[in-house]
Write an enzyme that holds these catalytic residues in place. Structure first.
Site, PDB file in Angstrom:
ATOM      1  N   THR A 133      18.599  36.448  58.519  1.00  0.00           N
ATOM      2  CA  THR A 133      17.705  35.831  57.395  1.00  0.00           C
ATOM      3  C   THR A 133      16.633  36.314  56.875  1.00  0.00           C
ATOM      4  OG1 THR A 133      16.649  33.543  56.589  1.00  0.00           O
ATOM      5  CG2 THR A 133      16.490  34.300  58.964  1.00  0.00           C
ATOM      6  N   ASP A 134      16.202  36.353  55.446  1.00  0.00           N
ATOM      7  CA  ASP A 134      14.956  36.991  54.970  1.00  0.00           C
ATOM      8  C   ASP A 134      13.716  36.186  55.718  1.00  0.00           C
ATOM      9  OD1 ASP A 134      15.477  34.295  53.634  1.00  0.00           O
ATOM     10  OD2 ASP A 134      15.378  35.174  51.633  1.00  0.00           O
ATOM     11  N   GLU A 135      14.080  34.867  56.072  1.00  0.00           N
ATOM     12  CA  GLU A 135      12.781  34.286  56.807  1.00  0.00           C
ATOM     13  C   GLU A 135      11.970  34.861  57.714  1.00  0.00           C
ATOM     14  OE1 GLU A 135      12.963  29.911  57.340  1.00  0.00           O
ATOM     15  OE2 GLU A 135      14.368  29.546  55.594  1.00  0.00           O
ATOM     16  N   TYR A 159      12.332  28.166  63.715  1.00  0.00           N
ATOM     17  CA  TYR A 159      13.594  28.764  63.270  1.00  0.00           C
ATOM     18  C   TYR A 159      13.386  30.386  63.237  1.00  0.00           C
ATOM     19  CZ  TYR A 159      17.111  30.142  60.375  1.00  0.00           C
ATOM     20  OH  TYR A 159      18.386  31.023  59.424  1.00  0.00           O
TER      21      TYR A 159
END
Ligand code: NAD
Ligand code: DAU
Length: 355
Positions: A133-135, A159
């Site tokens: 993910t980009d997170e 997360y």
């Protein structure tokens, strides 16, 4: 030839399996624990397809993973399985560490043992693709350039921290052991079979039920949105042409503040399903609620590397993708209805009642 997909009964994994079997005849071994987010209804159209073998099981179960690799001899592993919802990670981070970190570690170790025993083209052609993910990159300021693959890791939620940890494990297994891995870091997906805990399907489900549309904080947090079919095509491209050890950012070139997404959904529903919520416009249901703790303000993806090196670009625009998505939810209200019970109601109570 066969591929092993983990988490193939979830939102993106399910779309990936359906698209894969639509486009080619290579069988899929689908390993999924069927947590609250896993749903065999997503795979109903391939229930009797002999090319699809579903196994209910946990990626942390090393003996199971070893035996699946030995029996099916997959040429590739595409790893989607994860706990994926930021709000749930805030309420209970433990399962995120178990599945996202220990689960990825378990798969890497099983893949390494399997790959070590291969020879010739089976060994050189083997791939472990990690879906991330980009997170992991953290939050951008309004005028910062979008995330490139070399952006520092600054995860801010349990997360994203667990996904960052898994990315580091995947990287290390390549550098230390030579395991032929690729990783993709993708922005927010939307589309069919999206579990209605996430912004877009939650807003559609609440609007159709005439319930408040809960916008966190000021609604000006920015995300990049990508139609799920485009994410799946990016992963197929990386599997076919990606270079082991490389990371590819995947995005839709479509940054938008949350409130604009919610207004777009209301306008589409006003057009396609007017009056269902009992209001003149669904916009009347918009309700600002307490913000998410540690809420990242902005994500944006620079997806030039995958375009330049592998020739991938998204096919869908936001306008076409979001209309298709709303139409899908309107045509599949029983799919949503089957989820909106039991543990889902408990989740709504836990996350929204005291906001
Ligand atoms: P999801 O929550 O819809 O699905 C996750 C699936 O994994 C479910 O089917 C669940 O049953 C399965 N699973 C969970 N724990 C498991 C375990 N221990 N063993 C086996 N199976 C298990 O998630 P999603 O939105 O489809 O995301 C898939 C992947 O893509 C995740 O790795 C996520 O981090 C990543 N990702 C998601 C997005 C997004 O916008 N949804 C964007 C970028 C990356
Ligand atoms: O960026 C990729 C990530 O996108 C994935 O890695 C995650 O798995 C996926 O869940 C998603 O994370 P987000 O936190 O961005 O998605 P979510 O749909 O939960 O929220 C999108 C934005 O909308 C976010 O800024 C929070 C806000 N929001 C969300 C919900 C559920 C609201 O304002 N109200 C809500 O009720």
């Amino acid at each position: 030839m066969t591929i092993l997909v983990t988490g193939g009964a979830g939102f993106i994994g399910g779309n990936f399996v359906l698209d894969w079997l639509r486009d080619c005849d290579e069988p899929v071994l689908n390993l999924d624990a069927l947590t609250y987010a896993g749903n065999l209804e997503n795979l109903a159209s391939i229930k009797d397809d002999p090319r699809h073998c579903f196994v209910r099981g946990d990626i942390c179960d090393r003996a199971l993973v070893d035996s699946l690799l030995a029996t099916h001899q997959p040429r590739a592993i595409v790893h989607f399985a994860a706990e994926s919802h930021v709000d749930r990670s805030i309420h209970g981070p433990g399962e995120f560490m178990r599945t996202n970190v220990t689960g990825t570690f378990t798969l890497l170790e099983a893949a390494r043992a399997h790959w070590n025993a291969l020879e010739g083209s089976a060994k050189t052609g083997f791939r472990f693709h990690h879906v991330s993910t980009d997170e992991v990159y953290g939050s951008l300021k309004p005028n910062d350039p979008p995330f490139t693959e070399t952006h520092p890791y600054e995860p801010n939620s349990p997360y994203s921290a667990s996904k960052a940890a898994s990315d580091h494990l995947v990287r290390a297994w390549h550098h230390t052991y030579g395991l032929p891995v690729t990783t993709s870091n993708c922005s927010n997906n939307y589309g069919p079979y999206h579990f209605p805990e996430k912004l877009i399907p939650l807003m559609i489900a609440n609007a159709l039920a005439g319930k408040p549309l809960p916008v966190y904080g000021d609604g000006m947090q920015v995300r990049d949105w990508l139609y799920v079919g485009d994410h799946c095509s990016a992963i197929r491209t990386i599997l076919a042409k990606g270079v082991p050890g490389e990371v590819y950012n995947v995005g839709g070139w479509n940054e938008m503040p949350n409130i604009e997404i919610v207004n777009t959904l209301c306008a589409l529903l006003d057009d396609l399903a007017p009056g269902v919520g009992g209001k003149a416009s669904y916009r009347e249901l918009i309700t600002y609620v307490a913000d998410r703790p540690g809420h990242d303000r902005r994500y944006a993806i620079d997806a030039r590397k995958i375009e330049r090196e592998l020739g991938w670009r998204p096919a869908e625009t936001f306008e076409t993708g979001i209309r298709k998505t709303v139409e899908w939810y309107l045509a599949n209200q029983s799919w949503v209805g089957n989820i909106l019970s039991g543990s889902y109601r408990e989740w709504l109570e836990k996350n929204y009642a005291s906001r």
